[in-house]
Design a protein around this motif. Structure first.
Motif, PDB file in Angstrom:
ATOM      1  N   ASP A  10       0.836  -1.189   0.000  1.00  0.00           N
ATOM      2  CA  ASP A  10       0.000   0.000   0.000  1.00  0.00           C
ATOM      3  C   ASP A  10       0.880   1.251   0.000  1.00  0.00           C
ATOM      4  O   ASP A  10       2.108   1.158  -0.027  1.00  0.00           O
ATOM      5  N   THR A  39      -6.512  -0.043  -8.845  1.00  0.00           N
ATOM      6  CA  THR A  39      -7.439   1.008  -9.252  1.00  0.00           C
ATOM      7  C   THR A  39      -6.682   2.332  -9.394  1.00  0.00           C
ATOM      8  O   THR A  39      -5.594   2.502  -8.814  1.00  0.00           O
ATOM      9  N   PRO A  40      -7.250   3.272 -10.144  1.00  0.00           N
ATOM     10  CA  PRO A  40      -6.615   4.591 -10.235  1.00  0.00           C
ATOM     11  C   PRO A  40      -6.414   5.223  -8.857  1.00  0.00           C
ATOM     12  O   PRO A  40      -5.391   5.865  -8.608  1.00  0.00           O
ATOM     13  N   GLN A  41      -7.362   5.014  -7.958  1.00  0.00           N
ATOM     14  CA  GLN A  41      -7.233   5.566  -6.611  1.00  0.00           C
ATOM     15  C   GLN A  41      -6.053   4.931  -5.868  1.00  0.00           C
ATOM     16  O   GLN A  41      -5.298   5.622  -5.192  1.00  0.00           O
ATOM     17  N   GLN A  42      -5.892   3.617  -5.983  1.00  0.00           N
ATOM     18  CA  GLN A  42      -4.755   2.948  -5.337  1.00  0.00           C
ATOM     19  C   GLN A  42      -3.439   3.466  -5.900  1.00  0.00           C
ATOM     20  O   GLN A  42      -2.488   3.720  -5.152  1.00  0.00           O
ATOM     21  N   LYS A  43      -3.363   3.621  -7.217  1.00  0.00           N
ATOM     22  CA  LYS A  43      -2.142   4.140  -7.838  1.00  0.00           C
ATOM     23  C   LYS A  43      -1.834   5.538  -7.324  1.00  0.00           C
ATOM     24  O   LYS A  43      -0.689   5.868  -7.025  1.00  0.00           O
ATOM     25  N   GLN A  44      -2.879   6.369  -7.197  1.00  0.00           N
ATOM     26  CA  GLN A  44      -2.697   7.729  -6.699  1.00  0.00           C
ATOM     27  C   GLN A  44      -2.204   7.713  -5.250  1.00  0.00           C
ATOM     28  O   GLN A  44      -1.431   8.574  -4.839  1.00  0.00           O
ATOM     29  N   GLN A  45      -2.628   6.733  -4.484  1.00  0.00           N
ATOM     30  CA  GLN A  45      -2.231   6.616  -3.087  1.00  0.00           C
ATOM     31  C   GLN A  45      -0.845   5.996  -2.922  1.00  0.00           C
ATOM     32  O   GLN A  45      -0.362   5.858  -1.806  1.00  0.00           O
ATOM     33  N   TRP A  47       0.142   2.835  -4.091  1.00  0.00           N
ATOM     34  CA  TRP A  47       0.218   1.372  -4.086  1.00  0.00           C
ATOM     35  C   TRP A  47       1.155   0.923  -5.199  1.00  0.00           C
ATOM     36  O   TRP A  47       1.232   1.548  -6.252  1.00  0.00           O
TER      37      TRP A  47
END
Length: 68
Positions: A10, A39-45, A47
């Protein structure tokens, strides 16, 4: 011996999933699948999915699912 270790971390660098195998094709398929499912959100965070090679089961994280 060659062991492929897939890790999904993460944004804090904590391993969320880990699979280790001696089967190169299975390891590459798993790595590709995990990359596709981020997900795009995970990539942004922050991950990330990594694959590394180790020479001994002793080098595999203890929380890994070990497939032989």
């Amino acid at each position: 011996m060659t062991i492929w270790v897939n890790e999904q971390k993460d944004g804090c660098g904590i391993i969320q999933a880990c699979i280790a195998t001696t089967n190169q094709k299975a390891a590459e398929d798993c790595h590709d699948n995990w990359l596709e499912k981020l997900t795009p959100q995970q990539k942004q965070q922050g991950w990330e999915v990594t694959i590394k090679i180790v020479a001994s089961w002793d080098e595999v994280p203890v929380n890994a699912l070990k497939l032989s």
